[in-house]
Design a protein around this motif. Structure first.
Motif, PDB file in Angstrom:
ATOM      1  N   ASN A 194       0.831  -1.208   0.000  1.00 36.31           N
ATOM      2  CA  ASN A 194       0.000   0.000   0.000  1.00 36.31           C
ATOM      3  C   ASN A 194       0.864   1.256   0.000  1.00 36.31           C
ATOM      4  O   ASN A 194       0.549   2.246  -0.657  1.00 36.31           O
ATOM      5  CB  ASN A 194      -0.943   0.010   1.201  1.00 36.31           C
ATOM      6  N   ALA A 253       2.301   1.695  -3.469  1.00 37.96           N
ATOM      7  CA  ALA A 253       1.261   2.174  -4.381  1.00 37.96           C
ATOM      8  C   ALA A 253       0.992   3.660  -4.162  1.00 37.96           C
ATOM      9  O   ALA A 253       0.831   4.418  -5.127  1.00 37.96           O
ATOM     10  CB  ALA A 253      -0.023   1.359  -4.184  1.00 37.96           C
ATOM     11  N   PHE A 254       0.965   4.084  -2.907  1.00 34.45           N
ATOM     12  CA  PHE A 254       0.757   5.500  -2.614  1.00 34.45           C
ATOM     13  C   PHE A 254       1.906   6.350  -3.157  1.00 34.45           C
ATOM     14  O   PHE A 254       1.701   7.393  -3.767  1.00 34.45           O
ATOM     15  CB  PHE A 254       0.600   5.728  -1.108  1.00 34.45           C
ATOM     16  N   SER A 312       1.723   7.066  -6.745  1.00 31.58           N
ATOM     17  CA  SER A 312       0.483   7.703  -7.181  1.00 31.58           C
ATOM     18  C   SER A 312       0.651   9.216  -7.290  1.00 31.58           C
ATOM     19  O   SER A 312       1.620   9.795  -6.817  1.00 31.58           O
ATOM     20  CB  SER A 312      -0.658   7.388  -6.209  1.00 31.58           C
TER      21      SER A 312
END
Length: 57
Positions: A3, A6-7, A10
């Motif tokens: 996570n 992924a952040f 982004s």
């Protein structure tokens, strides 16, 4: 970890650079992390440790 990765890739993480991200369940916020248990050492125990340190033992 996935996570976080992924952040970081982004668009929401566009202003993050050169930072250290601590993953420790909040221990760092409390103080010294691994040394948090030292808050439970009594004054007498600290005094004894100081005596031993001064004697070089």
């Amino acid at each position: 970890m996935a996570n976080l990765a992924a952040f970081l890739i982004s668009d929401y993480a566009g202003y993050i650079n050169g930072d250290v991200i601590t993953i420790d369940g909040g221990e760092w916020l409390r103080g010294a992390g691994q040394f948090n248990d030292l808050s439970e050492v009594t004054h007498e125990q600290w005094d004894r440790l100081a005596e031993l340190t001064r004697k070089g033992k």
